[in-house]
Enzyme design. Structure first.
Site, PDB file in Angstrom:
ATOM      1  N   ARG A  88      39.911  26.733  36.335  1.00  0.00           N
ATOM      2  CA  ARG A  88      38.669  27.473  36.561  1.00  0.00           C
ATOM      3  C   ARG A  88      37.522  26.504  36.777  1.00  0.00           C
ATOM      4  NH1 ARG A  88      36.031  32.307  34.498  1.00  0.00           N
ATOM      5  NH2 ARG A  88      33.968  32.233  35.419  1.00  0.00           N
ATOM      6  N   ARG A  98      37.456  33.560  41.338  1.00  0.00           N
ATOM      7  CA  ARG A  98      37.859  32.750  40.185  1.00  0.00           C
ATOM      8  C   ARG A  98      39.364  32.774  39.977  1.00  0.00           C
ATOM      9  NH1 ARG A  98      33.934  35.419  36.822  1.00  0.00           N
ATOM     10  NH2 ARG A  98      32.597  34.872  38.539  1.00  0.00           N
ATOM     11  N   ASP A 101      39.674  34.616  34.687  1.00  0.00           N
ATOM     12  CA  ASP A 101      38.525  35.026  33.897  1.00  0.00           C
ATOM     13  C   ASP A 101      39.079  35.773  32.681  1.00  0.00           C
ATOM     14  OD1 ASP A 101      35.831  35.373  33.484  1.00  0.00           O
ATOM     15  OD2 ASP A 101      35.608  37.015  34.912  1.00  0.00           O
ATOM     16  N   ASP A 103      37.662  37.746  29.375  1.00  0.00           N
ATOM     17  CA  ASP A 103      36.455  38.261  28.719  1.00  0.00           C
ATOM     18  C   ASP A 103      36.833  38.979  27.432  1.00  0.00           C
ATOM     19  OD1 ASP A 103      34.655  37.531  30.759  1.00  0.00           O
ATOM     20  OD2 ASP A 103      35.056  39.387  31.872  1.00  0.00           O
TER      21      ASP A 103
HETATM   22  N1  ROI Z   1      35.868  42.244  40.449  1.00  0.00           N
HETATM   23  C1  ROI Z   1      37.081  42.699  40.134  1.00  0.00           C
HETATM   24  N2  ROI Z   1      37.642  43.665  40.861  1.00  0.00           N
HETATM   25  N3  ROI Z   1      37.775  42.216  39.064  1.00  0.00           N
HETATM   26  C2  ROI Z   1      37.257  41.235  38.287  1.00  0.00           C
HETATM   27  O1  ROI Z   1      37.908  40.808  37.307  1.00  0.00           O
HETATM   28  C3  ROI Z   1      35.984  40.747  38.579  1.00  0.00           C
HETATM   29  N4  ROI Z   1      35.415  39.784  37.815  1.00  0.00           N
HETATM   30  C4  ROI Z   1      34.200  39.357  38.061  1.00  0.00           C
HETATM   31  C5  ROI Z   1      33.377  39.867  39.205  1.00  0.00           C
HETATM   32  C6  ROI Z   1      32.986  38.704  40.080  1.00  0.00           C
HETATM   33  C7  ROI Z   1      32.164  40.567  38.627  1.00  0.00           C
HETATM   34  N5  ROI Z   1      34.090  40.815  40.012  1.00  0.00           N
HETATM   35  C8  ROI Z   1      35.305  41.277  39.699  1.00  0.00           C
HETATM   36  O2  ROI Z   1      33.677  38.450  37.256  1.00  0.00           O
END
Ligand code: ROI
Length: 166
Positions: A88, A98, A101, A103
């Site tokens: 990343r 990315r 990610d 979260d």
């Molecule tokens: N859009 C989708 N569909 N899935 C994600 O995990 C995701 N993650 C993000 C942003 C860029 C907001 N858009 C995303 O961080």
């Protein structure tokens, strides 16, 4: 002092670079190896349209639940080191693509607002790629201060979200 109770935390996973399904599958295995924690459940993998700039590849998303003795900030440290292992790069492009990610969506019933963490995650109520997978693993889930996941997902446009077959 060691906490003698465990917190149920939900984690959102997303990737849209470098074979996203594989990134997510490996990340799930890494979540299962987190210290002081047990992976409880994970959703299937979903294909989702990018939220943010549309000129980026589609995403693969999933959610997982863990029971953990880690404090929220410690959990965040571990998740960031997993993200870093997946190459990343924080390129500074707002809402750009990315490789991985991770979260923290919720951490027990706690509300946390610190420079590093906002819990529950402020995007939960608006994101089909979070709400639908959460509903898949726990249809009775209530996120403190946000609401019932089943009701929220009824109100949230699916936007072409598609469960990937194994
Ligand atoms: N859009 C989708 N569909 N899935 C994600 O995990 C995701 N993650 C993000 C942003 C860029 C907001 N858009 C995303 O961080």
């Amino acid at each position: 002092m060691k906490k003698n109770y465990r917190t149920l935390a939900y984690i959102g996973l997303g990737s849209n670079l470098q074979d996203p399904s594989t990134q997510i599958a490996i990340a799930l295995r890494e979540l299962a190896l987190l210290p002081k924690s047990d992976l409880q459940q994970h959703s299937g993998l979903y294909l989702s349209r990018p939220m943010g700039p549309p000129d980026q590849p589609v995403y693969v998303n999933a959610v997982a639940s863990i029971k953990t003795h880690l404090e929220a900030e410690e959990l965040l440290n571990h998740l960031q080191s997993i993200e870093n292992k997946h190459g990343r790069e924080r390129l500074g492009e707002h809402w750009g693509p990315r490789t991985l990610d991770l979260d923290i969506l919720s951490y027990g019933n706690k509300k946390i607002n610190s420079p590093r963490l906002n819990i529950p995650h402020p995007g939960v109520r608006l994101r089909e790629f979070v709400l639908y997978p959460l509903q898949e693993i726990d249809k009775n889930l209530i996120i403190a201060g946000v609401g019932r996941v089943d009701r929220l997902s009824q109100k949230c446009y699916a936007n072409g979200l598609a469960l990937l077959e194994e």
